[in-house]
Write an enzyme that holds these catalytic residues in place. Sequence first.
Site, PDB file in Angstrom:
ATOM      1  N   VAL A 177       0.841  -1.198   0.000  1.00 50.84           N
ATOM      2  CA  VAL A 177       0.000   0.000   0.000  1.00 50.84           C
ATOM      3  C   VAL A 177       0.881   1.254   0.000  1.00 50.84           C
ATOM      4  CG1 VAL A 177      -1.631   1.338   1.393  1.00 50.84           C
ATOM      5  CG2 VAL A 177      -1.908  -1.134   1.210  1.00 50.84           C
ATOM      6  N   ASP A 178       1.912   1.215   0.812  1.00 47.63           N
ATOM      7  CA  ASP A 178       2.819   2.359   0.967  1.00 47.63           C
ATOM      8  C   ASP A 178       3.436   2.752  -0.387  1.00 47.63           C
ATOM      9  OD1 ASP A 178       4.251   4.233   2.366  1.00 47.63           O
ATOM     10  OD2 ASP A 178       5.621   2.821   3.325  1.00 47.63           O
TER      11      ASP A 178
HETATM   12  N1  AR6 Z   1      -4.731  -1.233  -2.188  1.00 48.58           N
HETATM   13  C1  AR6 Z   1      -5.331  -1.916  -1.184  1.00 48.58           C
HETATM   14  N2  AR6 Z   1      -4.725  -2.924  -0.526  1.00 48.58           N
HETATM   15  C2  AR6 Z   1      -3.468  -3.245  -0.899  1.00 48.58           C
HETATM   16  C3  AR6 Z   1      -2.777  -2.577  -1.933  1.00 48.58           C
HETATM   17  C4  AR6 Z   1      -3.463  -1.522  -2.595  1.00 48.58           C
HETATM   18  N3  AR6 Z   1      -2.897  -0.813  -3.583  1.00 48.58           N
HETATM   19  N4  AR6 Z   1      -1.538  -3.139  -2.050  1.00 48.58           N
HETATM   20  C5  AR6 Z   1      -1.468  -4.130  -1.127  1.00 48.58           C
HETATM   21  N5  AR6 Z   1      -2.631  -4.207  -0.451  1.00 48.58           N
HETATM   22  P1  AR6 Z   1       1.100  -4.111   3.038  1.00 48.58           P
HETATM   23  P2  AR6 Z   1       1.718  -4.205   5.930  1.00 48.58           P
HETATM   24  C6  AR6 Z   1      -3.007  -5.101   0.657  1.00 48.58           C
HETATM   25  O1  AR6 Z   1       2.242  -5.020   2.748  1.00 48.58           O
HETATM   26  O2  AR6 Z   1       1.490  -5.668   5.986  1.00 48.58           O
HETATM   27  C7  AR6 Z   1       5.397  -1.724   3.203  1.00 48.58           C
HETATM   28  O3  AR6 Z   1       6.625  -2.018   2.604  1.00 48.58           O
HETATM   29  C8  AR6 Z   1      -2.166  -6.325   0.882  1.00 48.58           C
HETATM   30  O4  AR6 Z   1      -2.631  -7.391   0.051  1.00 48.58           O
HETATM   31  O5  AR6 Z   1       0.897  -2.930   2.172  1.00 48.58           O
HETATM   32  O6  AR6 Z   1       1.127  -3.325   7.003  1.00 48.58           O
HETATM   33  C9  AR6 Z   1       5.535  -0.652   4.273  1.00 48.58           C
HETATM   34  O7  AR6 Z   1       6.490   0.318   3.933  1.00 48.58           O
HETATM   35  C10 AR6 Z   1      -2.400  -6.589   2.351  1.00 48.58           C
HETATM   36  O8  AR6 Z   1      -3.605  -7.329   2.561  1.00 48.58           O
HETATM   37  O9  AR6 Z   1       1.204  -3.520   4.550  1.00 48.58           O
HETATM   38  C11 AR6 Z   1       5.938  -1.431   5.477  1.00 48.58           C
HETATM   39  O10 AR6 Z   1       7.318  -1.687   5.486  1.00 48.58           O
HETATM   40  C12 AR6 Z   1      -2.600  -5.209   2.959  1.00 48.58           C
HETATM   41  O11 AR6 Z   1      -2.862  -4.343   1.857  1.00 48.58           O
HETATM   42  C13 AR6 Z   1       5.194  -2.735   5.315  1.00 48.58           C
HETATM   43  O12 AR6 Z   1       4.966  -2.884   3.914  1.00 48.58           O
HETATM   44  C14 AR6 Z   1      -1.409  -4.659   3.730  1.00 48.58           C
HETATM   45  O13 AR6 Z   1      -0.206  -5.022   3.059  1.00 48.58           O
HETATM   46  C15 AR6 Z   1       3.847  -2.720   5.988  1.00 48.58           C
HETATM   47  O14 AR6 Z   1       3.282  -3.987   5.892  1.00 48.58           O
END
Ligand code: AR6
Length: 170
Positions: free
Chosen positions: A34-35
């Site tokens: 997401v980030d």
């Molecule tokens: N829109 C909605 N959901 C999403 C998207 C999107 N564009 N992309 C991924 N997801 P994550 P975390 C989902 O990894 O676990 C980063 O590197 C994904 O499938 O984004 O909190 C940060 O900088 C999952 O279910 O966040 C941190 O280092 C959910 O969003 C670390 O990742 C969260 O996945 C944070 O990890």
Amino acid sequence: MTTTLTLTQGDITRESADAIVNAANSSLLGGGGVDGAIHRRGGPAILDECRRLRASHHCRGLPAGQAVATTAGNLDAQWVIHTVGPVWSPTEDRSELLASCYRESLRVADELGARTVAFPAISTGVYRWPMEDAARIAVESVRGTSTDVDEVRFVLFDDRAYEVFARRLG
Ligand code: AR6
């Protein structure tokens, strides 16, 4: 004041909301998931403001469980609320930190006057939190928080996450 919890499936950077929540890391300087998507689509104004936060109030980074707002740049929102989820641990219960991400994000949303807030499933990607448990914590935390936000929208990336959240919302 009642808060409606809604669900949608897709890319959170395509959502229109007053505030979009970012599943950030403590550096506030970007990452994957997401980030990465938020910084890519939102453009450099978000990172500029994150850098200013690191140079001022958050020189040691943002601890897990806390939240802070910046501009939303080119996203269809006024603000991005960055929150740092805990990394899943099989040996330590970090649920309170995950709950805090939702509570603190809503507290910041109230301070800003945001009425619609879109959340991803915090910690369920790179940070490996099991989806069922993360959905339980997300829904319980939002339902248990007193807020002026009218709509909390969970934006789930894939079918499975959507189904898990849909079951939890009943
Ligand atoms: N829109 C909605 N959901 C999403 C998207 C999107 N564009 N992309 C991924 N997801 P994550 P975390 C989902 O990894 O676990 C980063 O590197 C994904 O499938 O984004 O909190 C940060 O900088 C999952 O279910 O966040 C941190 O280092 C959910 O969003 C670390 O990742 C969260 O996945 C944070 O990890």
